[in-house]
Design a protein around this motif. Sequence first.
Motif, short mmCIF file in Angstrom:
data_model
loop_
_atom_site.label_atom_id
_atom_site.label_comp_id
_atom_site.label_asym_id
_atom_site.label_seq_id
_atom_site.Cartn_x
_atom_site.Cartn_y
_atom_site.Cartn_z
N GLN A 56 45.58 -11.00 55.87
CA GLN A 56 46.16 -9.80 55.28
C GLN A 56 45.14 -9.08 54.40
O GLN A 56 45.00 -7.88 54.46
CB GLN A 56 47.36 -10.15 54.38
CG GLN A 56 48.68 -10.42 55.06
CD GLN A 56 48.98 -9.53 56.23
OE1 GLN A 56 48.73 -9.90 57.37
NE2 GLN A 56 49.50 -8.35 55.96
N VAL A 57 44.44 -9.86 53.56
CA VAL A 57 43.51 -9.26 52.62
C VAL A 57 42.27 -8.73 53.32
O VAL A 57 41.81 -7.63 53.04
CB VAL A 57 43.08 -10.29 51.56
CG1 VAL A 57 42.22 -9.64 50.51
CG2 VAL A 57 44.30 -10.90 50.94
N PHE A 58 41.74 -9.52 54.26
CA PHE A 58 40.55 -9.09 55.00
C PHE A 58 40.80 -7.76 55.69
O PHE A 58 39.92 -6.92 55.80
CB PHE A 58 40.14 -10.15 56.03
CG PHE A 58 39.51 -11.38 55.41
CD1 PHE A 58 39.23 -11.42 54.06
CD2 PHE A 58 39.18 -12.47 56.20
CE1 PHE A 58 38.64 -12.55 53.48
CE2 PHE A 58 38.59 -13.59 55.64
CZ PHE A 58 38.32 -13.63 54.28
N LYS A 59 42.03 -7.57 56.15
CA LYS A 59 42.35 -6.33 56.86
C LYS A 59 42.27 -5.11 55.95
O LYS A 59 42.07 -4.00 56.43
CB LYS A 59 43.76 -6.43 57.46
CG LYS A 59 43.78 -7.13 58.79
CD LYS A 59 45.13 -6.95 59.45
CE LYS A 59 45.03 -7.17 60.94
NZ LYS A 59 46.33 -7.04 61.60
N THR A 60 42.49 -5.32 54.63
CA THR A 60 42.48 -4.18 53.73
C THR A 60 41.07 -3.81 53.27
O THR A 60 40.88 -2.79 52.63
CB THR A 60 43.31 -4.46 52.46
OG1 THR A 60 42.70 -5.54 51.76
CG2 THR A 60 44.74 -4.83 52.79
N ILE A 61 40.09 -4.65 53.60
CA ILE A 61 38.71 -4.35 53.19
C ILE A 61 38.13 -3.32 54.17
O ILE A 61 38.18 -3.53 55.37
CB ILE A 61 37.86 -5.64 53.17
CG1 ILE A 61 38.37 -6.57 52.06
CG2 ILE A 61 36.39 -5.31 52.96
CD1 ILE A 61 37.77 -7.95 52.06
#
Lengths: 292, 271
Positions: free
Chosen positions: B153-158
Motif C-alpha cells: 500500500q505504502v510503496f504504491k503511494t511513492i
Amino acid sequence: MNASLRRNGFAWLLLLPSLLFLLLFTFYPIALTLRLSLFQADLSTPEPVFTGLANYRTMFQDEVFRKVMTNNVLFALGTVPLGIALALLMAVFANKALRGRGFMRSAFFYPTLIPMIAVANIWLFIYTPEYGFMSRLLSWFGVNDINWLGTPGLVMWAMILMIIWKEAGFFMIFYLAGLQNISKELYEAAHVDGVGRFTVFRKITFPLLMPTTLFVSIVALTNAYKLVDHLMIMTRGGPNNSSNLLLYYIYETAFSYWDQGMASALTAVMIAVLLLIAAVQFFGLDRRIHYN
Amino acid sequence: MKTKFTSRLGNILMLALAAFWLIPLLWMTVTAFRPRHAALSGLFSLDFTLGNFATVWSAAPFATYYLNTILIVVCVFAVQMLTASMAAFAFARIAFAGSSIVFLLFLVQIMIPADVLIFPNYNVLKQLSLLDTKLGIMLPFLASAFGIFLLRQVFKTIPAELEEAALIEGCSQWQVLWKIYFPLARPTYVAFALVSISYQWNNFLWPLIITNSVENRPLTVGLSIFAQSFEIGVQWTEVSAATLLVITPLLLIFLVFQRQFIESFMHSGIK
C-alpha cells in the motif's frame, strides 16, 4: 522481450523467499491436513489406515464436538457485537475528549499488548472465589461468593467479559483511524443546520464508518475462533467442556490423545469455518456498503 | 446548554470506564509487591516487599526465557522486514506475469493464519527435524502476508518519478528499493514492527507445542509453566510478580512511544 524476461525474473526473485515460507507453512500443511483427515491415525494404529470420511462421521456424532461448535458460536455472539459497540463508543469519546484523551487511549489499548497467557493469570486471580477481586466487589453488595470458572453456566460469560476487555481497545484504534477520514465539513454543515448530536452520529458518523465496522467484525469473528491461550491456564475447557472451543479441542485431540486423524479432520473444519468467514466478507457484505 | 451537559457527562462516564479498564493491571501490580498474608487478607495495609520478585527470579530460569524471547522477536522481525519489503516491491511496482494469482495465494495466509495450523505445522517441523529449536519457533512466521500487504500500500503511494530519476542516474532496481522505498516507508515499518514484535513476544501455543527444554522456551511458555507449578490460589503474589516481569517491557515501550504508536497505527493504512 529480453527486458520483459528480466523484469519477470527480478519480480519472481524478490518473491521467492516469501513464497517458499508460504508454501512450506501454509499450503503444504493444509494439504497434509486434508490427506491425514481421511486416515485412522492414532495410538492404536502405528501405520495410518485409510478410512475415507470415517473421521468426519465420528466427529459429527461426537457430543463434545457439537458442544465445542455451539460454544464457539456463543462465544462469537457474545464477544463480537459487544466488543465492536464498545470500541466504537471508546473511539468516539477518545477522539474528541477535551480532557484525558491520552489517558483514555492508553487505558483502553494496553490490554492488547499483554500476552494472553498473562491476561489469563490476572483474570484467574480476579475470578478466584473468596480472594479474587470479583468476589470482594460482589461481597460489598451482599452477593454470595460465586465460583465463576467452576460453574458451567457462568464460565462462558466470564470468558466473554475478559475477551471484550482485552480486544475492545484494539478495535478502537481502527475506529479512530476511520474517524480521521471523515471530512470535517460534514460535521460543520450539520452544526450550522443545528442537527442534534445523536442524529449526527446516526446519519453521518455511523454510516461512514461502515467499512471499518466490516473490517473489525471480520477480525473479531476470526479471533473468536483463534483465541485459546487463556483456556490452558484458566479452565482447560472445563467444567464439563462448557468453556471448550474448537482450537483448544484440536490441541487436546492432537497432543493429549494423539488422535492425528481426528485432529486433522477438526483442523479441516476449522479451515472451512475461516474460509466461510472470509467469503462472507468478500462476496456478501462488501457490496452493501457505500464507501465515501 | 443541554448538549454541553450531556457531552460532559458522557466524557466523565468514559473516563470512569477507562479507569475501570486499568483495574486488572493495578490489582496485579499491587499484589506483586505485597507479602502473601497481606495480599490475601483483603484489608489494605502498608506492607510492601520486593521478596516476590527475588523468589520468582531464583525459582525459574527467567533470564534464559528473556534471552530466548528477545532473540526470537528480533530475528523474526529482521527476516520479515527483508522478505516482506522484497515481495511488496514486486507487487507494487513491477508488472509481472502471474502477479494476481500469487497475490491471491498470499491472501490465504491472512485467512488461515499459522495459529490454526498448529497440528500440521508440528508435523512439518518434525519432518524437518527442527522440533525443540528456536529456529523452529520462528520458521512459520518468517514470511508475513500482512507485512507484504501493508508495505505494498505504502510503496504504491511513492511517486514513480523518484524511481525513474534514480534509474537514469544509473541505480539498479535493487538499489532503488533500498535507497528510495525503504527510507520513505519508515513510519509504516514502525507500525509493522510494533505489530510483529508484540505478536512474537506474546505468542504462546506454537512454542508450547514444539519446545520441551528450558534452553529454547520463550517467556510466555516459561510463565505458564511457572504459574501452573503451584497449587491454585496459594501463590498469587509470586504469580503476579512473574506476570509483571513478562509484561513490563512491552508496557514500557508502549508508554514511552504511546503517541507514535497509536498515530502510526492510525496512519499506516491498517484498516
